[in-house]
Scaffold this motif. Sequence first.
Motif, PDB file in Angstrom:
ATOM      1  N   ARG A 292       7.599   1.245  -5.449  1.00 40.06           N
ATOM      2  CA  ARG A 292       7.040   0.347  -4.443  1.00 40.06           C
ATOM      3  C   ARG A 292       7.999   0.125  -3.277  1.00 40.06           C
ATOM      4  N   TRP A 293       9.292   0.005  -3.575  1.00 36.93           N
ATOM      5  CA  TRP A 293      10.258  -0.230  -2.499  1.00 36.93           C
ATOM      6  C   TRP A 293      10.304   0.952  -1.538  1.00 36.93           C
ATOM      7  N   THR A 294      10.105   2.158  -2.061  1.00 37.88           N
ATOM      8  CA  THR A 294      10.090   3.348  -1.210  1.00 37.88           C
ATOM      9  C   THR A 294       8.886   3.337  -0.280  1.00 37.88           C
ATOM     10  N   LYS A 295       7.728   2.945  -0.835  1.00 39.80           N
ATOM     11  CA  LYS A 295       6.526   2.871   0.006  1.00 39.80           C
ATOM     12  C   LYS A 295       6.678   1.800   1.082  1.00 39.80           C
ATOM     13  N   MET A 296       7.322   0.691   0.740  1.00 40.17           N
ATOM     14  CA  MET A 296       7.565  -0.349   1.737  1.00 40.17           C
ATOM     15  C   MET A 296       8.500   0.158   2.832  1.00 40.17           C
ATOM     16  N   ALA A 297       9.515   0.910   2.439  1.00 38.27           N
ATOM     17  CA  ALA A 297      10.451   1.467   3.419  1.00 38.27           C
ATOM     18  C   ALA A 297       9.744   2.476   4.329  1.00 38.27           C
ATOM     19  N   LEU A 298       8.890   3.305   3.738  1.00 40.15           N
ATOM     20  CA  LEU A 298       8.139   4.279   4.539  1.00 40.15           C
ATOM     21  C   LEU A 298       7.181   3.580   5.489  1.00 40.15           C
TER      22      LEU A 298
ATOM     23  N   LEU B  65      -1.788  12.139  15.501  1.00 44.96           N
ATOM     24  CA  LEU B  65      -2.694  11.168  14.882  1.00 44.96           C
ATOM     25  C   LEU B  65      -2.111  10.632  13.578  1.00 44.96           C
ATOM     26  N   PHE B  66      -1.498  11.504  12.781  1.00 43.18           N
ATOM     27  CA  PHE B  66      -0.849  11.045  11.557  1.00 43.18           C
ATOM     28  C   PHE B  66       0.302  10.093  11.889  1.00 43.18           C
ATOM     29  N   CYS B  67       1.034  10.401  12.961  1.00 44.40           N
ATOM     30  CA  CYS B  67       2.125   9.516  13.371  1.00 44.40           C
ATOM     31  C   CYS B  67       1.587   8.166  13.843  1.00 44.40           C
ATOM     32  N   LYS B  68       0.505   8.209  14.610  1.00 46.54           N
ATOM     33  CA  LYS B  68      -0.037   6.987  15.190  1.00 46.54           C
ATOM     34  C   LYS B  68      -0.547   6.021  14.134  1.00 46.54           C
ATOM     35  N   TYR B  69      -1.152   6.550  13.073  1.00 43.64           N
ATOM     36  CA  TYR B  69      -1.803   5.688  12.089  1.00 43.64           C
ATOM     37  C   TYR B  69      -1.080   5.626  10.750  1.00 43.64           C
ATOM     38  N   GLY B  70       0.115   6.240  10.666  1.00 44.73           N
ATOM     39  CA  GLY B  70       0.842   6.254   9.400  1.00 44.73           C
ATOM     40  C   GLY B  70       1.158   4.861   8.877  1.00 44.73           C
ATOM     41  N   PHE B  71       1.510   3.934   9.772  1.00 47.62           N
ATOM     42  CA  PHE B  71       1.835   2.576   9.348  1.00 47.62           C
ATOM     43  C   PHE B  71       0.665   1.946   8.601  1.00 47.62           C
ATOM     44  N   PHE B  72      -0.548   2.122   9.107  1.00 49.22           N
ATOM     45  CA  PHE B  72      -1.710   1.489   8.486  1.00 49.22           C
ATOM     46  C   PHE B  72      -2.125   2.209   7.205  1.00 49.22           C
ATOM     47  N   TYR B  73      -1.792   3.494   7.104  1.00 53.96           N
ATOM     48  CA  TYR B  73      -2.008   4.215   5.851  1.00 53.96           C
ATOM     49  C   TYR B  73      -1.143   3.599   4.749  1.00 53.96           C
ATOM     50  N   PHE B  74       0.143   3.432   5.011  1.00 51.11           N
ATOM     51  CA  PHE B  74       1.039   2.844   4.012  1.00 51.11           C
ATOM     52  C   PHE B  74       0.709   1.376   3.768  1.00 51.11           C
ATOM     53  N   MET B  75       0.326   0.671   4.810  1.00 47.40           N
ATOM     54  CA  MET B  75      -0.041  -0.742   4.676  1.00 47.40           C
ATOM     55  C   MET B  75      -1.236  -0.896   3.750  1.00 47.40           C
ATOM     56  N   GLY B  76      -2.232   0.000   3.884  1.00 48.47           N
ATOM     57  CA  GLY B  76      -3.405  -0.054   3.016  1.00 48.47           C
ATOM     58  C   GLY B  76      -3.053   0.188   1.563  1.00 48.47           C
ATOM     59  N   ILE B  77      -2.136   1.111   1.316  1.00 49.21           N
ATOM     60  CA  ILE B  77      -1.697   1.394  -0.049  1.00 49.21           C
ATOM     61  C   ILE B  77      -1.026   0.173  -0.659  1.00 49.21           C
TER      62      ILE B  77
ATOM     63  N   CYS C 163      -1.319  -2.977   0.159  1.00 48.87           N
ATOM     64  CA  CYS C 163      -2.273  -4.070  -0.061  1.00 48.87           C
ATOM     65  C   CYS C 163      -3.170  -3.788  -1.255  1.00 48.87           C
ATOM     66  N   ALA C 164      -3.542  -2.533  -1.455  1.00 50.12           N
ATOM     67  CA  ALA C 164      -4.358  -2.182  -2.622  1.00 50.12           C
ATOM     68  C   ALA C 164      -3.594  -2.445  -3.909  1.00 50.12           C
ATOM     69  N   GLU C 165      -2.302  -2.156  -3.900  1.00 55.35           N
ATOM     70  CA  GLU C 165      -1.489  -2.380  -5.096  1.00 55.35           C
ATOM     71  C   GLU C 165      -1.211  -3.861  -5.327  1.00 55.35           C
ATOM     72  N   GLY C 166      -1.424  -4.675  -4.311  1.00 51.15           N
ATOM     73  CA  GLY C 166      -1.286  -6.124  -4.470  1.00 51.15           C
ATOM     74  C   GLY C 166      -2.611  -6.837  -4.305  1.00 51.15           C
ATOM     75  N   ILE C 167      -3.701  -6.161  -4.653  1.00 44.70           N
ATOM     76  CA  ILE C 167      -5.035  -6.702  -4.386  1.00 44.70           C
ATOM     77  C   ILE C 167      -5.301  -7.989  -5.153  1.00 44.70           C
ATOM     78  N   GLU C 168      -4.745  -8.128  -6.349  1.00 44.86           N
ATOM     79  CA  GLU C 168      -4.977  -9.351  -7.124  1.00 44.86           C
ATOM     80  C   GLU C 168      -4.358 -10.562  -6.431  1.00 44.86           C
ATOM     81  N   GLU C 169      -3.202 -10.363  -5.815  1.00 48.12           N
ATOM     82  CA  GLU C 169      -2.588 -11.453  -5.067  1.00 48.12           C
ATOM     83  C   GLU C 169      -3.406 -11.784  -3.824  1.00 48.12           C
ATOM     84  N   LEU C 170      -3.932 -10.758  -3.166  1.00 47.48           N
ATOM     85  CA  LEU C 170      -4.739 -10.984  -1.965  1.00 47.48           C
ATOM     86  C   LEU C 170      -6.026 -11.739  -2.284  1.00 47.48           C
ATOM     87  N   LYS C 171      -6.564 -11.522  -3.475  1.00 44.87           N
ATOM     88  CA  LYS C 171      -7.798 -12.207  -3.865  1.00 44.87           C
ATOM     89  C   LYS C 171      -7.612 -13.715  -3.983  1.00 44.87           C
ATOM     90  N   THR C 172      -6.365 -14.159  -4.152  1.00 44.11           N
ATOM     91  CA  THR C 172      -6.115 -15.595  -4.301  1.00 44.11           C
ATOM     92  C   THR C 172      -6.067 -16.311  -2.945  1.00 44.11           C
TER      93      THR C 172
END
Length: 336
Positions: free
Chosen positions: A160-166, A186-198, A200-209
């Motif tokens: 997870r820390w690696t994905k956060m760093a990326l 295009l991959f460069c432009k939207y890469g941040f939101f690709y990793f951000m989505g990942i 958030c999905a891995e923390g979806i239970e926290e987001l549901k609260t």
Amino acid sequence: MNKKTIEQRPRLVVVDMMVGIAMTLVVLGHNSFNFAPHWYNNGLHPWIYAFHMELFVFLSSLLIRHSYRGIDGFREYFQYIGRKFAKFFIPFLLVGTAVGLSSAYLNHNVELQGGWWSVLLNTLQQLFVWPMQSNASFLWYIYVLMGFYVISPLVFKLPRWTKMALCLASVALTVLPATYKFGLALFCKYGFFYFMGILCAEGIEELKTLKWWHALLGSLPFVAWTLYFILTKERLFSVFTGLIALPATAFLGMGLKEVKPLRWCLARISKGCYWIYLLQMFVSWGCAILYRETALINVVPFGGFLFVNTLLSIALPLCLQTFAESLQRGRPSAKD
């Protein structure tokens, strides 16, 4: 998650609402015709384009991660990619090729390009190598989405820390000059939101609260930016506008899910967003030609055209999807 997990994950209702909203914005944003008035071309259109694809990439990435079942070994990886290739890339090639050939025919430049065979090869080259410069440039996101699917099983295995760093490092990619060859920019432009989505999905239970008022407070920067845009018409850094659009869209989704007709409509759009993305420009172009070449342009204001065009560009692909699914259900299976 273990690949042998077979239980059906519950649908994320608010995410469904957000996808429906994002897809509607995509369709609205594709109405930039030469007869569009100033309030659209210099108001609504640039406002939508300041954040809508960042939002769409984030939601797509979140759902890719949320629906992922796990892969063990190269064989399962290539099977996974093969399924996504058949679902996404083959239709991309078919529709893109049809658009390229039709454009050459309508512009009477088939012979100028060396005949049909040369036109076909040039169309395929454009689709594969320069998707944003092809005649079917509106399909570029399917090209990028396929790239996300290719790398996702590898990214998911990272700590997870690696994905956060990326995710943080990918912000720098948005300001680096990059070629559009193979969609790299295009991959460069939207890469941040690709990793951000990942993430958030891995923390979806926290987001549901999170409560509605959390989303409301988080929406205030987007409201402030919108007012700033109305007054100045200035677009800000796309990472910023895309980021502040996330809580605002979540808040809107939380509210709309309480209105049953709108909840049903947005959920249906969410379910059929791929069909809409693939086919909506054909409907939109047809409506534009009818509107421009008839007396309708002198009778119906652009706002009315925009509403009807958006409605049909969403509804007709969904009808076609329903028809295709009914044929699929009626096809005899191997067991029969």
